[in-house]
Design a protein around this motif. Structure first.
Motif, PDB file in Angstrom:
ATOM      1  N   GLY A 302      12.750  75.843  47.473  1.00  0.00           N
ATOM      2  CA  GLY A 302      13.676  75.323  48.470  1.00  0.00           C
ATOM      3  C   GLY A 302      13.007  74.814  49.725  1.00  0.00           C
ATOM      4  N   THR A 303      11.785  75.267  49.991  1.00  0.00           N
ATOM      5  CA  THR A 303      11.058  74.812  51.174  1.00  0.00           C
ATOM      6  C   THR A 303      10.868  73.303  51.144  1.00  0.00           C
ATOM      7  OG1 THR A 303       9.901  76.930  51.292  1.00  0.00           O
ATOM      8  CG2 THR A 303       8.924  75.085  52.494  1.00  0.00           C
ATOM      9  N   TYR A 304      10.516  72.766  49.998  1.00  0.00           N
ATOM     10  CA  TYR A 304      10.288  71.329  49.869  1.00  0.00           C
ATOM     11  C   TYR A 304      11.565  70.546  50.159  1.00  0.00           C
ATOM     12  CZ  TYR A 304       8.709  66.907  47.770  1.00  0.00           C
ATOM     13  OH  TYR A 304       8.359  65.588  47.532  1.00  0.00           O
ATOM     14  N   ILE A 305      12.683  71.061  49.667  1.00  0.00           N
ATOM     15  CA  ILE A 305      13.944  70.359  49.859  1.00  0.00           C
ATOM     16  C   ILE A 305      14.417  70.460  51.307  1.00  0.00           C
ATOM     17  CG2 ILE A 305      16.365  70.227  49.145  1.00  0.00           C
ATOM     18  CD1 ILE A 305      15.500  71.413  46.446  1.00  0.00           C
ATOM     19  N   VAL A 306      14.422  71.672  51.857  1.00  0.00           N
ATOM     20  CA  VAL A 306      14.929  71.869  53.222  1.00  0.00           C
ATOM     21  C   VAL A 306      13.994  71.228  54.241  1.00  0.00           C
ATOM     22  CG1 VAL A 306      15.513  73.566  54.987  1.00  0.00           C
ATOM     23  CG2 VAL A 306      16.187  73.970  52.609  1.00  0.00           C
ATOM     24  N   ASN A 307      12.727  71.600  54.235  1.00  0.00           N
ATOM     25  CA  ASN A 307      11.796  71.078  55.234  1.00  0.00           C
ATOM     26  C   ASN A 307      11.618  69.568  55.108  1.00  0.00           C
ATOM     27  OD1 ASN A 307      11.548  73.837  55.502  1.00  0.00           O
ATOM     28  ND2 ASN A 307       9.335  73.831  55.759  1.00  0.00           N
ATOM     29  N   GLY A 308      11.603  69.080  53.871  1.00  0.00           N
ATOM     30  CA  GLY A 308      11.431  67.647  53.664  1.00  0.00           C
ATOM     31  C   GLY A 308      12.593  66.823  54.169  1.00  0.00           C
ATOM     32  N   SER A 309      13.747  67.438  54.348  1.00  0.00           N
ATOM     33  CA  SER A 309      14.942  66.720  54.806  1.00  0.00           C
ATOM     34  C   SER A 309      15.197  66.881  56.299  1.00  0.00           C
ATOM     35  CB  SER A 309      16.178  67.230  54.033  1.00  0.00           C
ATOM     36  OG  SER A 309      16.015  67.068  52.645  1.00  0.00           O
ATOM     37  N   MET A 310      14.300  67.539  57.011  1.00  0.00           N
ATOM     38  CA  MET A 310      14.490  67.834  58.422  1.00  0.00           C
ATOM     39  C   MET A 310      13.649  66.903  59.310  1.00  0.00           C
ATOM     40  SD  MET A 310      16.650  70.388  58.842  1.00  0.00           S
ATOM     41  CE  MET A 310      17.614  69.729  57.468  1.00  0.00           C
ATOM     42  N   SER A 311      14.155  66.662  60.534  1.00  0.00           N
ATOM     43  CA  SER A 311      13.431  65.874  61.534  1.00  0.00           C
ATOM     44  C   SER A 311      13.848  66.307  62.925  1.00  0.00           C
ATOM     45  CB  SER A 311      13.728  64.382  61.364  1.00  0.00           C
ATOM     46  OG  SER A 311      13.241  63.638  62.453  1.00  0.00           O
ATOM     47  N   ASP A 312      12.879  66.472  63.807  1.00  0.00           N
ATOM     48  CA  ASP A 312      13.179  66.751  65.210  1.00  0.00           C
ATOM     49  C   ASP A 312      13.716  65.503  65.916  1.00  0.00           C
ATOM     50  OD1 ASP A 312      12.369  69.530  65.596  1.00  0.00           O
ATOM     51  OD2 ASP A 312      10.352  68.822  65.137  1.00  0.00           O
ATOM     52  N   ALA A 313      13.440  64.322  65.333  1.00  0.00           N
ATOM     53  CA  ALA A 313      13.798  63.078  66.010  1.00  0.00           C
ATOM     54  C   ALA A 313      15.301  62.814  66.002  1.00  0.00           C
ATOM     55  CB  ALA A 313      13.056  61.911  65.337  1.00  0.00           C
ATOM     56  N   THR A 314      15.963  63.077  64.879  1.00  0.00           N
ATOM     57  CA  THR A 314      17.389  62.744  64.782  1.00  0.00           C
ATOM     58  C   THR A 314      18.278  63.951  64.500  1.00  0.00           C
ATOM     59  OG1 THR A 314      17.120  62.250  62.422  1.00  0.00           O
ATOM     60  CG2 THR A 314      16.917  60.398  63.967  1.00  0.00           C
ATOM     61  N   MET A 315      17.671  65.116  64.302  1.00  0.00           N
ATOM     62  CA  MET A 315      18.440  66.296  63.899  1.00  0.00           C
ATOM     63  C   MET A 315      18.025  67.494  64.741  1.00  0.00           C
ATOM     64  SD  MET A 315      17.753  65.675  59.819  1.00  0.00           S
ATOM     65  CE  MET A 315      18.915  66.893  59.193  1.00  0.00           C
ATOM     66  N   GLN A 316      18.743  68.586  64.579  1.00  0.00           N
ATOM     67  CA  GLN A 316      18.361  69.857  65.178  1.00  0.00           C
ATOM     68  C   GLN A 316      18.049  70.804  64.031  1.00  0.00           C
ATOM     69  OE1 GLN A 316      16.858  72.190  66.963  1.00  0.00           O
ATOM     70  NE2 GLN A 316      17.928  71.239  68.704  1.00  0.00           N
ATOM     71  N   PRO A 317      16.768  70.902  63.619  1.00  0.00           N
ATOM     72  CA  PRO A 317      16.414  71.687  62.433  1.00  0.00           C
ATOM     73  C   PRO A 317      16.864  73.140  62.480  1.00  0.00           C
ATOM     74  CG  PRO A 317      14.587  70.267  63.048  1.00  0.00           C
ATOM     75  CD  PRO A 317      15.606  70.173  64.154  1.00  0.00           C
ATOM     76  N   THR A 318      16.921  73.733  63.667  1.00  0.00           N
ATOM     77  CA  THR A 318      17.311  75.144  63.738  1.00  0.00           C
ATOM     78  C   THR A 318      18.751  75.358  63.261  1.00  0.00           C
ATOM     79  OG1 THR A 318      17.857  74.828  66.080  1.00  0.00           O
ATOM     80  CG2 THR A 318      15.680  75.736  65.561  1.00  0.00           C
ATOM     81  N   ASP A 319      19.554  74.298  63.287  1.00  0.00           N
ATOM     82  CA  ASP A 319      20.925  74.414  62.778  1.00  0.00           C
ATOM     83  C   ASP A 319      20.938  74.657  61.269  1.00  0.00           C
ATOM     84  OD1 ASP A 319      21.926  73.990  65.295  1.00  0.00           O
ATOM     85  OD2 ASP A 319      22.396  71.870  64.969  1.00  0.00           O
ATOM     86  N   PHE A 320      19.806  74.410  60.635  1.00  0.00           N
ATOM     87  CA  PHE A 320      19.714  74.546  59.176  1.00  0.00           C
ATOM     88  C   PHE A 320      18.689  75.598  58.764  1.00  0.00           C
ATOM     89  CE2 PHE A 320      20.984  70.259  60.342  1.00  0.00           C
ATOM     90  CZ  PHE A 320      22.181  70.134  59.656  1.00  0.00           C
ATOM     91  N   GLY A 321      18.332  76.474  59.725  1.00  0.00           N
ATOM     92  CA  GLY A 321      17.419  77.567  59.429  1.00  0.00           C
ATOM     93  C   GLY A 321      15.965  77.162  59.387  1.00  0.00           C
ATOM     94  N   ASN A 322      15.660  75.990  59.941  1.00  0.00           N
ATOM     95  CA  ASN A 322      14.285  75.484  59.974  1.00  0.00           C
ATOM     96  C   ASN A 322      13.787  75.540  61.411  1.00  0.00           C
ATOM     97  OD1 ASN A 322      12.364  73.039  60.478  1.00  0.00           O
ATOM     98  ND2 ASN A 322      12.272  73.336  58.275  1.00  0.00           N
TER      99      ASN A 322
END
Length: 527
Positions: A302-322
């Motif tokens: 799941g790390t590949y899927i979750v982390n690979g879909s996250m960005s600090d530029a357009t999203m707030q990763p902490t909202d998704f546990g990242n």
């Protein structure tokens, strides 16, 4: 911490030094303490040894995320099994693309310039031929020692070996069949055709079906898991062998439904949250690949899927546990309109869709059209998988805690309906409609009528329900939509709006390293 750890259990087991077997011939592991000696000394160590084989589908190595079971030639971060399945099954298909531009990965995401030197084909091939010999070794040794639940563990190993071979059948169309009978043989193993591999896996699964219990410890295969693999084999039999087996596929989906005791999770989102091993989601999942941010860290799962879909530029990763930051928010994967377009023709339409599945895309700051697949803002990141608990609080972690549901009941319902539509005589059209509507209604999508239930509808519903779960390429091939130009999607064939690709792309090329290691192997046509 998960109930069934997929890391090695017990200090003594670290004395084992398993050697990669990607040359199809090296079937004897190098050991400092013989496994037979270890099991004679500690029979209960068998659970940890079998756990090692289970873990090979989720981890790069039981020694940590920076180590690889496959040897120095295969990158530890890039080569885990599940990462390979996402790359080969989802990025090559219509719904997901990756923007990194890595040599090899870029060719997958654009379905162009495939050849035997692509490292991502090698990673999956090598992972299969790591799992198979290690399972063979352990099965062979257990024949000569006394361990608890010997038949159960042997049957589980045969399932894992069959699961590995299934991906050879599906992805490469042929390979070599190596069993415990081949241990120590200096003779290069002959090439087995797709039909021969199909018949071998079918025979194995039919034999162990009666030997594996209806229930098993979480993370270990049970009878329904065996039946699911059989059903997948039969569902795709016309592609694999030229002979349709939809009646058989329906028989096994029906057994799972009626005897497995599974129920649809009330919430679709719960299935892909960090606590999916604890909530009602658990009652839908038939077979799972375990993740844990502490004891089973991996840059795959799941790390590949979750982390690979996250960005600090357009999203707030902490909202998704990242935790965010460049080390954790990798800014790579986005869905295309071939997926989210099934829910609406704009970001606003997705936001107002009654279907919960249509809301699991990040649209803010992103463009609906994927004009440039390498531009992060083109396309919507999927937030279907999250590293955040569905119930209660959780803290962001760099490695995912979200187990990957390889098989689940919703898939079974849709498989049943497809078999009915393809003419399975034991099926019931009314029941098929009920199953499909149960899947849709769970996500608040409207019910359909009998006239709506067509094969094209099933293909689209499988996308809405199952994309990013490692099934899409196989589905498109089965429906005759993957190659050619009858169905194009963004960046198919390296073109923005898609173009035809050759029929040879229904199979991946055999890696050059495998061809060099075994002169009996021949390259697939077209490469």
């Amino acid at each position: 911490m998960k109930k069934f750890k997929i890391s090695i259990v017990g200090v003594s087991l670290f004395l084992l030094l398993f050697n990669s077997c990607s040359n199809d011939l090296e079937t004897e592991p190098k050991v400092e303490l013989g496994i037979d000696q270890l099991l004679q000394k500690d029979p209960n160590a068998i659970k940890g040894l079998v756990s090692k084989i289970y873990g090979a589908f989720a981890l790069s190595s039981s020694e940590g995320p920076d180590k690889s079971d496959l040897g120095a030639g295969d990158n530890a971060g890039e080569s885990p099994f599940l990462r390979g399945i996402v790359n080969l099954q989802d990025f090559t298909a219509d719904g997901m693309k990756n923007r990194w531009g890595d040599n090899g990965l870029d060719q997958l995401t654009t379905t162009t310039n495939w050849d035997e030197n692509n490292k991502f084909f090698r990673y999956l091939y090598n992972r299969v031929y790591f799992v198979v010999p290690q399972a063979n070794n352990l099965i062979n040794i257990m024949n000569d020692v006394s361990v608890p639940d010997k038949e159960l563990y042997t049957s589980e190993l045969r399932f894992l070996r069959s699961l590995a071979y299934y991906y050879m059948i599906d992805c490469f169309g042929k390979g070599v069949i190596v069993t415990e009978q081949d241990l120590g043989s200096p003779v290069p193993v002959k090439e087995s055709s797709r039909v021969e591999m199909f018949e071998y896996v079918e025979k194995e699964l039919l034999d162990i079906e009666a030997k594996i219990p209806m229930t098993n410890e979480y993370g270990r295969v049970n009878k329904s898991g065996v039946r699911m693999l059989l059903a997948k084999l039969y569902l795709n039999a016309e592609v694999y062998t030229g002979t349709a087996r939809y009646n058989d596929a329906l028989i096994y989906t029906d057994k799972i439904i009626k005897e497995g005791g599974y129920t649809l999770a009330p919430s679709f989102k719960s299935l892909f949250s960090a606590d999916n091993d604890k909530t009602a989601a658990k009652n839908e999942i038939i077979y799972v690949l375990i993740a844990d941010p502490i004891v089973s860290q991996s840059y795959g799962n799941g790390t590949y899927i979750v982390n690979g879909s996250m960005s600090d530029a357009t999203m707030q990763p902490t909202d998704f546990g990242n935790p965010g930051g460049a080390a954790n928010a990798w800014q790579g994967h986005r869905a295309t309109k071939a997926w989210y377009g099934l829910f609406g023709s704009s970001a606003a339409a997705l936001a107002s869709s009654p279907d919960d599945r249509g809301k699991l895309f990040w649209t803010s700051g992103h463009n609906y059209e994927m004009t440039d697949y390498k531009a992060w803002v083109d396309g919507f990141p999927s937030v279907k998988f999250t590293n955040k608990n569905f119930q209660g609080s959780s803290s962001p972690t760099a490695f995912a805690n979200t187990d990957f549901p390889l098989y689940r009941l919703a898939d079974v319902y849709l498989m049943y309906a497809e078999c009915v539509l393809r003419g399975a005589t034991a099926g019931n059209a009314s029941q098929a409609l009920t199953y499909v509507n149960a899947v849709r209604n769970r996500s608040k999508a409207s019910s359909i009528n009998a006239t709506d239930l067509t094969l094209n509808f099933i293909l689209d519903e499988r996308a809405r329900e199952l994309n990013l779960e490692g099934h899409r390429r196989t589905d498109l091939i089965r429906f005759g939509k993957f190659t050619g130009g009858s169905y194009n999607w963004p960046w198919k064939g390296g073109v923005k709006d898609g173009t035809a690709i050759p029929d040879s792309y229904k199979l991946f090329p055999i890696p050059l390293t495998a061809l060099q290691a075994n002169p009996n192997l021949k390259q697939n046509p077209g490469y």
